[in-house]
Design an enzyme around this catalytic site. Sequence first.
Site, PDB file in Angstrom:
ATOM      1  N   THR A 204      19.425 -11.891  13.283  1.00  0.00           N
ATOM      2  CA  THR A 204      20.630 -11.080  13.138  1.00  0.00           C
ATOM      3  C   THR A 204      20.772 -10.048  14.248  1.00  0.00           C
ATOM      4  O   THR A 204      21.517  -9.087  14.104  1.00  0.00           O
ATOM      5  CB  THR A 204      20.603 -10.353  11.779  1.00  0.00           C
ATOM      6  OG1 THR A 204      19.412  -9.545  11.701  1.00  0.00           O
ATOM      7  CG2 THR A 204      20.612 -11.343  10.628  1.00  0.00           C
ATOM      8  N   GLY A 206      22.117  -8.075  17.116  1.00  0.00           N
ATOM      9  CA  GLY A 206      23.428  -7.917  17.741  1.00  0.00           C
ATOM     10  C   GLY A 206      24.617  -8.182  16.848  1.00  0.00           C
ATOM     11  O   GLY A 206      25.744  -8.311  17.345  1.00  0.00           O
ATOM     12  N   THR A 207      24.415  -8.222  15.529  1.00  0.00           N
ATOM     13  CA  THR A 207      25.548  -8.519  14.650  1.00  0.00           C
ATOM     14  C   THR A 207      26.625  -7.439  14.701  1.00  0.00           C
ATOM     15  O   THR A 207      27.819  -7.743  14.682  1.00  0.00           O
ATOM     16  CB  THR A 207      25.083  -8.705  13.197  1.00  0.00           C
ATOM     17  OG1 THR A 207      24.244  -7.596  12.830  1.00  0.00           O
ATOM     18  CG2 THR A 207      24.310  -9.997  13.034  1.00  0.00           C
ATOM     19  N   GLY A 208      26.212  -6.174  14.763  1.00  0.00           N
ATOM     20  CA  GLY A 208      27.207  -5.096  14.827  1.00  0.00           C
ATOM     21  C   GLY A 208      28.018  -5.140  16.105  1.00  0.00           C
ATOM     22  O   GLY A 208      29.250  -4.975  16.089  1.00  0.00           O
ATOM     23  N   CYS A 209      27.346  -5.363  17.228  1.00  0.00           N
ATOM     24  CA  CYS A 209      28.040  -5.498  18.512  1.00  0.00           C
ATOM     25  C   CYS A 209      29.024  -6.665  18.460  1.00  0.00           C
ATOM     26  O   CYS A 209      30.175  -6.563  18.904  1.00  0.00           O
ATOM     27  CB  CYS A 209      27.043  -5.739  19.644  1.00  0.00           C
ATOM     28  SG  CYS A 209      25.735  -4.514  19.796  1.00  0.00           S
TER      29      CYS A 209
END
Length: 262
Positions: A204, A206-209
């Site tokens: 997971t 880099g999910t926010g980016c």
Amino acid sequence: MRVALTVAGSDSGGGAGIQADLRTFAAHGLHGASAITAVTAQNTVAVVDYVALEPRMVVAQIDAVASDMPVAAVKTGMLATRPIVEAVAEAIARWRLPHLVVDPVMVAKSGDRLLDSAAEAAYRDRLFPLAEVVTPNLAEAEALLGRPVRSVEAMAQAARDLRALGPRSVLVKGGHLEGDPVDVFFDGQRTEELRAPRIATRNTHGTGCTLSAAIAARLALGADAREAVRDAKAYLTEALRGAYTLGRGAGPVDHLHPLTRR
């Protein structure tokens, strides 16, 4: 060709930050431009170190892009310091760049701090009033509001309180809650809970980016904020389905799935 600009840090491991944003823009058929705010030494396990650029160099990158290309949307990620936050806000306002998505990156998934405490007030005072969408996770919402945010009800109130700081809409991300992930979106008129199945993967990074870049991409393509958030969440869910193991920690999601699965 529509242009989306990311203002964020570089991830040497390639799973988050500028690298994730540019792949997400490409997956949406956009030309991705960038202004790097910091250079990080990181991998799937941890952020080993980082160096923030001078604010004038960050602004020089924004100026170079905005003076030459028709920027259709902007997203900010890791801004690292208060002077960078203030300089980026000034540049975005000066160029009147449209469809700003602010991902208030404060702590990496590994737990490493990516923002100094002095910058938090600058986010609230300078950057949020320019934003079309702000996308804090639970820890970031807690830091910005100074109180716990640990339930869907608390997320809804947090979205309302964060919108009062100036952004046109807020998406509070609840991926760290138990059960299937739920995000809460508020645009000043209606609160909406956005649910999706939890994908069984540890990859997971880099999910926010990726989510904030996808929202910016959808806005650049003409969607309104609510539609952009819904579509971006669906894009991220499919990216998580294709996430792959890389290194010893959390691997990246499949940013290019709209292209590679055809």
